[in-house]
Design a protein around this motif. Structure first.
Motif, PDB file in Angstrom:
ATOM      1  N   MET A 143       0.827  -1.221   0.000  1.00 15.93           N
ATOM      2  CA  MET A 143       0.000   0.000   0.000  1.00 15.93           C
ATOM      3  C   MET A 143       0.855   1.263   0.000  1.00 15.93           C
ATOM      4  N   ARG A 144       2.018   1.218   0.647  1.00 13.73           N
ATOM      5  CA  ARG A 144       2.877   2.408   0.626  1.00 13.73           C
ATOM      6  C   ARG A 144       3.298   2.698  -0.821  1.00 13.73           C
ATOM      7  N   GLN A 145       3.668   1.640  -1.539  1.00  5.41           N
ATOM      8  CA  GLN A 145       4.090   1.817  -2.932  1.00  5.41           C
ATOM      9  C   GLN A 145       2.927   2.282  -3.806  1.00  5.41           C
ATOM     10  N   VAL A 146       1.749   1.673  -3.594  1.00  7.24           N
ATOM     11  CA  VAL A 146       0.579   2.069  -4.400  1.00  7.24           C
ATOM     12  C   VAL A 146       0.291   3.553  -4.166  1.00  7.24           C
ATOM     13  N   LEU A 147       0.261   3.967  -2.891  1.00 11.56           N
ATOM     14  CA  LEU A 147      -0.063   5.369  -2.587  1.00 11.56           C
ATOM     15  C   LEU A 147       1.008   6.316  -3.146  1.00 11.56           C
ATOM     16  N   LEU A 150       8.921  -8.154  -6.353  1.00 15.51           N
ATOM     17  CA  LEU A 150       7.589  -7.968  -5.760  1.00 15.51           C
ATOM     18  C   LEU A 150       7.315  -6.490  -5.432  1.00 15.51           C
ATOM     19  N   ASN A 151       7.896  -5.606  -6.262  1.00 15.01           N
ATOM     20  CA  ASN A 151       7.561  -4.192  -6.147  1.00 15.01           C
ATOM     21  C   ASN A 151       6.413  -3.868  -7.100  1.00 15.01           C
ATOM     22  N   VAL A 152       5.630  -2.880  -6.680  1.00 15.22           N
ATOM     23  CA  VAL A 152       4.417  -2.525  -7.402  1.00 15.22           C
ATOM     24  C   VAL A 152       4.711  -1.753  -8.694  1.00 15.22           C
ATOM     25  N   LYS A 153       3.932  -2.029  -9.749  1.00 14.03           N
ATOM     26  CA  LYS A 153       3.956  -1.217 -10.968  1.00 14.03           C
ATOM     27  C   LYS A 153       2.508  -0.941 -11.346  1.00 14.03           C
ATOM     28  N   ILE A 154       2.091   0.295 -11.209  1.00 16.10           N
ATOM     29  CA  ILE A 154       0.706   0.635 -11.572  1.00 16.10           C
ATOM     30  C   ILE A 154       0.616   0.691 -13.094  1.00 16.10           C
ATOM     31  N   CYS A 196      -8.020   3.083  -3.426  1.00 15.24           N
ATOM     32  CA  CYS A 196      -6.923   2.573  -2.579  1.00 15.24           C
ATOM     33  C   CYS A 196      -7.490   1.972  -1.291  1.00 15.24           C
ATOM     34  N   GLY A 197      -8.546   2.585  -0.750  1.00 13.50           N
ATOM     35  CA  GLY A 197      -9.203   2.057   0.448  1.00 13.50           C
ATOM     36  C   GLY A 197      -9.798   0.688   0.166  1.00 13.50           C
TER      37      GLY A 197
END
Ligand code: ADP
Ligand code: MG
Length: 423
Positions: free
Chosen positions: A138-142, A169-173, A223-224
């Protein structure tokens, strides 16, 4: 036109329109399909010169009128998507667009490859995420969404299917197909996105003539929904009747009552409450969300709260420790007793810290009547459900994974079919 159409009809699994896509073929070797959208197919491909792997999103524009009568064509939408992808580029948590090829029938978007696929698939493979993993994701998404908003872009389709995971396993939007660039003060009114993730103000635009419109806050709402879903494996507003789901969204009606929530601390619940606020003006900002106690990695203050409570003068837990302390005070110094006290204190702290992971005492009665309430059995049930059904995302509060075993396989297959359709 006809050539492109024939190629599509004839060979669903082959790459289309070889002539028009010469540039792409000259540079890349296409491999297996990674995912599909309404009018796109995503394939792994290898850059011939470097051997580097990429993901090619192939968008079919062969069915569109060429006379420019319709100004909302797939081609226009893709050109806008490319424009936005370039604008948001250069951030660790946003997908990188490497190359673009355009023909009269297909557009090829070449992206960096995310080997670990969708966050959705990761979630279905693990059922739920721990608070620690949820914090990491969630930190990465935000942070990614904050960067998107800083470029005056609103994504409008944030969901675990559009959040990819790279090798680490890092986020990519990804998937900026619905994204829009906003002018200062500009509001949007069109209904787009995915039902379960739609913010109340988006729905209002579709229901009331005098609706105010919406902007960036719709992504914060999504995000919520994502955070809730990661923690317990079921989305907050889901209902098998879509009308009821939409009403729940409009009213911000969700709860932390399902059994999984009993193991989850207050901080993530508090953040979700602040993200899922119906009035967009009162919804938490991304900056404040990132500063929320849930994201403070030094959790000493937070973790010590139960300890403070248990050591307060009216706590039963204090009794043994204070008794010993009083005894010590009364007597002269005794090294053995002092050591004993230190051990008891340390053990007490460790037990209190592990309280939410300590197995609860098992009641045979509860185990018989409602096994899903017992954490240990819940894990066993989830594990079995997994082995039988391959994957399982709990869709709503009322659903109980234990019930999977009470139904006939036929009903379950039907259910899985509906689940897949609603994705
Ligand atoms: P659509 O607009 O059709 O939903 P997406 O851009 O979301 O298209 O891509 C569809 C699916 O393809 C994704 O959900 C994902 O499973 C897969 N995919 C897309 N881009 C990548 C990528 N860079 N690496 C790995 N898989 C990808
Ligand atoms: Mg998508």
């Amino acid at each position: 036109m006809i050539v492109g159409k024939m190629a599509k009809d004839e060979a669903d699994d082959l790459l289309p329109d070889k002539d028009a896509a010469k540039g792409f073929y000259a540079k890349y070797e296409p491999k297996e399909i990674l995912g599909r959208g309404i009018s796109s197919t995503v394939r792994r491909c290898i850059e011939k010169e470097t051997g580097v792997q990429y993901a090619a999103k192939i968008i079919d524009i062969s069915n569109e009128p060429n006379d420019g009568a319709d100004d909302h064509t797939m081609k226009d939408a893709t050109i806008q998507e490319i424009h936005i992808l370039r604008r948001v580029a250069g951030h660790s948590y946003i997908i990188e667009l490497h190359d673009v090829f355009e023909s009269s029938t297909f557009i090829f978007l070449i992206f960096e490859l995310c080997k670990n696929g969708e966050l959705f698939d990761y979630l279905t493979s693990v059922v739920t995420l721990s608070e620690k993993k949820t914090r990491y994701i969630m930190r990465q998404v935000l942070e990614g969404v904050q960067h998107i908003h800083n470029q005056s872009i609103v994504h409008r389709d944030l969901k675990p299917e559009n959040i990819l995971l790279d090798d680490n396993l890092n986020v990519k939007i990804t998937d900026f197909g619905f994204a829009r660039c906003l002018k200062p003060g500009e509001k949007l009114f069109d209904l787009c996105g995915t039902p379960g993730y739609l913010a109340p103000e988006v729905l209002k635009c579709n229901m009331f003539e005098n609706a105010e419109g919406y902007e960036y806050e719709v992504d914060i709402w999504a995000c919520g929904v994502i955070m809730f879903t990661l923690l317990v494996g079921c989305p907050p507003f889901w209902h098998r009747k879509q009308m009821i789901m939409l009403r729940n969204i409009m009213e911000g009606k969700y709860s932390f009552t399902s059994p999984e929530w009993t193991d989850i601390t207050e901080a993530p619940k508090d953040l979700i409450r602040k993200l899922l606020v119906v009035d967009p003006k009162k919804r938490i900002s991304i900056k404040d969300a990132l500063e929320h106690s849930f994201f403070q990695t030094v959790l000493w203050d937070q973790d010590i709260a139960p300890l403070k409570r248990s050591l307060s003068s009216n706590s039963r837990r204090l009794s043994r420790i204070s008794q010993l302390a009083l005894e010590l005070k009364a007597r002269s110094f005794n090294a053995r007793k002092r050591f004993q006290l230190a051990i008891i204190c340390v053990r007490a702290v460790v037990r209190i810290k592990r309280l939410h992971t300590t197995p609860e005492t098992m009641s045979a009665n509860v185990a018989r009547t409602d096994p899903y309430r017992i954490k240990l059995l819940r894990k066993v049930i989830d594990g079995c459900a997994f082995r039988v059904y391959g994957h399982w995302v709990k869709k709503g509060e009322g659903q109980n994974r234990a019930a999977l075993f009470e139904n006939t396989p036929k009903t379950e297959l039907k259910h899985l079919y509906v689940t897949n359709l609603s994705r």
